[in-house]
Write a protein that holds these residues in place. Structure first.
Motif, PDB file in Angstrom:
ATOM      1  N   SER A   1       0.701  -1.136  -0.038  1.00 45.26           N
ATOM      2  CA  SER A   1      -0.103  -0.005  -0.217  1.00 45.26           C
ATOM      3  C   SER A   1       0.845   1.309   0.093  1.00 45.26           C
ATOM      4  CB  SER A   1      -0.919  -0.037   1.165  1.00 45.26           C
ATOM      5  OG  SER A   1      -0.396  -0.292   2.539  1.00 45.26           O
TER       6      SER A   1
ATOM      7  N   SER B   1     -10.483   1.931  -3.772  1.00 45.78           N
ATOM      8  CA  SER B   1     -10.065   0.890  -3.281  1.00 45.78           C
ATOM      9  C   SER B   1      -9.647  -0.137  -4.189  1.00 45.78           C
ATOM     10  CB  SER B   1     -10.266   0.282  -1.751  1.00 45.78           C
ATOM     11  OG  SER B   1     -11.856  -0.270  -2.058  1.00 45.78           O
ATOM     12  N   THR B   2     -10.492  -0.551  -5.057  1.00 46.96           N
ATOM     13  CA  THR B   2     -10.447  -1.628  -6.196  1.00 46.96           C
ATOM     14  C   THR B   2      -9.495  -1.273  -7.171  1.00 46.96           C
ATOM     15  OG1 THR B   2     -12.758  -2.055  -5.356  1.00 46.96           O
ATOM     16  CG2 THR B   2     -11.834  -3.064  -7.644  1.00 46.96           C
TER      17      THR B   2
ATOM     18  N   ASP C   1      -6.911   0.563  -6.590  1.00 46.16           N
ATOM     19  CA  ASP C   1      -5.617   0.279  -6.174  1.00 46.16           C
ATOM     20  C   ASP C   1      -5.096  -1.181  -6.302  1.00 46.16           C
ATOM     21  OD1 ASP C   1      -5.414   3.036  -5.452  1.00 46.16           O
ATOM     22  OD2 ASP C   1      -5.966   2.797  -3.476  1.00 46.16           O
ATOM     23  N   ASP C   2      -6.211  -2.067  -6.047  1.00 46.44           N
ATOM     24  CA  ASP C   2      -5.979  -3.242  -6.207  1.00 46.44           C
ATOM     25  C   ASP C   2      -5.396  -3.759  -7.547  1.00 46.44           C
ATOM     26  OD1 ASP C   2      -6.376  -3.909  -3.472  1.00 46.44           O
ATOM     27  OD2 ASP C   2      -8.518  -4.405  -3.727  1.00 46.44           O
TER      28      ASP C   2
ATOM     29  N   ARG D   1      -1.950  -2.605  -8.249  1.00 45.79           N
ATOM     30  CA  ARG D   1      -1.048  -3.435  -7.644  1.00 45.79           C
ATOM     31  C   ARG D   1      -0.789  -5.006  -8.193  1.00 45.79           C
ATOM     32  NH1 ARG D   1      -3.886  -2.187  -1.766  1.00 45.79           N
ATOM     33  NH2 ARG D   1      -2.910   0.030  -1.744  1.00 45.79           N
ATOM     34  N   LEU D   2      -2.017  -5.546  -8.620  1.00 46.65           N
ATOM     35  CA  LEU D   2      -1.879  -6.690  -9.317  1.00 46.65           C
ATOM     36  C   LEU D   2      -1.083  -6.564 -10.627  1.00 46.65           C
ATOM     37  CD1 LEU D   2      -5.350  -8.054  -9.027  1.00 46.65           C
ATOM     38  CD2 LEU D   2      -3.471  -9.337  -8.214  1.00 46.65           C
TER      39      LEU D   2
END
Length: 540
Positions: A69, A267-268, A270-271, A274-275
């Motif tokens: 994060s 927030s999704t 951000d996911d 990151r993936l």
């Protein structure tokens, strides 16, 4: 204006430092939401995706494991920008801006269309829609520069409503726009440029519009800054209304700001980034795999002759350590799943090109395919049309009519104050006489501005042929629409703007064709009569 009394004061502005007024909790929330649209939500992070400190030539790793994060993604899919841009293009894209009409008043209709064109209203509304999609609110204002109409777009996070004239209808009574920006200022003592912060401030109410000269930080920190610093511009327009327009992107009656296009999905996003960063790093690393030597590390001589120059000693031989493709594929599938989930929640359809080229061959098929998105766009059309386009144009009409009855005034410096809106005249040409008439536009008397929104998908030629053939067959082979209606229906597809002129040309061409046929018939009759046998035949 007549019947309205004003006092020239700034009591609507609270006595407080500018930063306290402009950078409150609302500003921070909208700023965070806008960052996802601008792709700057990770700009404050100090570590790269490998966990190294940014800003150094050599990798510097902290003495602890950096959480994902707090790392800045290297690969990203800015879904927030995709969602906002797709909705904006569907509402205000090419050919989507509504046709402006004023029922029963041709002069006012021509005037509002000219105002829209000169102020570049379609472009301004598209820009404001992008702000609204990202932050939940859009702000516009209008004014006149040397008589020319101007519509300005403002970032809503910098605009604060100080007083509502009608809270239920979001009619602003007084508002202020303020934000800080850095500027290089030359210091005569040190003979160097120094970075200084300044504030720009604009104020609107029913009487005036004020723009302060760039306010230095030390003045902005004073509670009575508004009286301690000179004004760069002050227009005492006395419209009776504040020419600032507040538009909720998606309605929320319980709050002053509406909902953004991707509210709750940050927030999704951000996911997903990151993936993508993790799979990209693993794939890149897999291109140059690490050699694993299955031997005791103590036998390491310090030299390994291989491409990358790195090896891991382990007893039992040597092999390349590679990332299995199954992990990358699983991460990519999860990223695609999250992406589609976000699009479904936001009501945005990203159609497969194969679907567009295959099944969707008509406008109706496209409407069915895009139905979730069109329902979303219907709400946006109503919000930006009623609270933005109509209100701006109606208020501009009011100002234009007031200028017609207001005598020019002289300012304190002796210059003439503009009291007329300057629009390009309408040029009319009489085809019969060739006379050219230049007519000045007038604002008319009506204020009933209506918006004729165009269809999201124009009918294809197949749609038109199928519809007309079906109606004709259902009517026993007889025409079901008039000639004029047929021309009017097909006009947008072939670029015809003046229906009356087109009908006139059709009638003229039909008359000319009839004359040619009559002349050909008479010529044929005359020829046949010349070679006809005498009455009674040869034997007589």
């Amino acid at each position: 204006m007549d019947g309205v009394a004003f006092t020239l004061n700034l009591t609507s502005i609270p006595r407080a430092p500018l930063r306290n007024l402009a950078e409150d909790e609302r500003f921070r929330e909208l700023d965070k939401s806008e960052a996802y649209f601008r792709a700057t939500q990770d700009a404050h992070k100090k570590y790269d995706w490998s966990g190294n400190l940014l800003g150094y030539d050599q990798p510097i790793r902290p003495g602890w494991t950096v959480p994902m994060s707090q790392r800045r993604p290297t690969s990203r899919y800015d879904l927030a920008k995709v969602i906002v841009n797709r909705l904006t293009s569907m509402v205000f894209g090419e050919g989507k801006f509504p046709e402006l009409r004023v029922e029963g008043d041709t002069e006012a209709e021509e005037y509002v269309r000219a105002l829209s064109k000169e102020a570049r209203l379609p472009v301004r509304l598209a820009e404001a829609r992008s702000y609204g999609g990202a932050e939940g609110t859009a702000c516009l204002s209008f004014g006149f520069v040397d008589g020319a109409p101007r519509v300005r777009v403002h970032n809503p996070k910098h605009v604060s409503v100080l007083r509502w004239k009608d809270r239920d209808e979001f009619v602003v009574g007084a508002a202020m726009k303020a934000f800080a920006y850095p500027r290089n200022v030359y210091n005569n003592e040190t003979r160097r440029f120094e970075r200084k912060w300044f504030w720009t401030v604009t104020f609107w109410d029913e009487l005036q519009e004020i723009i302060w000269r760039d306010i230095p930080e030390w003045i902005a920190n004073e509670p009575d800054w508004q009286t301690k610093w000179p004004r760069d511009f002050q227009n005492v327009h006395a419209y009776g209304f504040a020419p600032l327009y507040w538009i909720q992107n998606k309605p929320d009656s319980s709050d002053t700001d509406g909902e953004s296009d991707y509210i709750g999905l940050e927030s999704t996003f951000d996911d997903i980034n990151r993936l993508m960063s993790a799979t990209t790093k693993g794939t890149v690393a897999n291109v140059d795999p690490t050699l694993v030597i299955k031997e005791d590390p103590a036998t390491n001589t310090g030299q390994v002759f291989k491409g990358s120059g790195n090896a891991i000693f382990a007893k039992g031989g040597a092999e390349y350590l590679e990332l299995k493709g199954t992990a990358v594929e699983a991460a990519e599938r999860q990223a695609d799943h999250l992406r589609q989930a976000c699009l479904d929640v936001a009501g945005v359809v990203l159609a497969d090109p194969e679907e567009l080229s295959g099944a969707a061959q008509s406008a109706k098929a496209l409407e069915i395919l895009y139905q979730p998105m069109l329902a979303n766009c219907d709400t946006l059309r109503d919000q930006y049309g009623e609270f933005g386009i109509k209100r701006i144009l109606v208020d501009m009409l009011k100002v234009a009519r007031r200028f017609l009855t207001t005598a020019p005034t002289v300012a304190t410096d002796g210059t003439l104050v503009q009291s007329k809106i300057l629009l390009p005249p309408k040029i009319e040409t009489d085809e019969e006489s060739g006379t050219v008439t230049v007519r000045e536009l007038t604002p008319g008397t009506s204020e009933r501005v209506t918006l004729n929104w165009r269809p999201y998908f124009s009918p294809t030629w197949k749609d038109i042929v199928d519809a007309t053939t079906g109606m004709k067959n259902a009517n026993g082979g007889k025409p079901t629409v008039s000639h004029r209606s047929s021309v009017q229906a097909i006009a947008p597809l072939i670029g015809v703007e003046d229906i009356d002129e087109e009908m006139k040309r059709i009638e003229e061409e039909a008359e000319a064709d009839m004359e040619r046929q009559q002349e050909a018939f008479e010529s044929q009759v005359e020829t046949e009569s010349m070679f006809a046998e005498p009455k009674g035949g040869k034997g007589e």
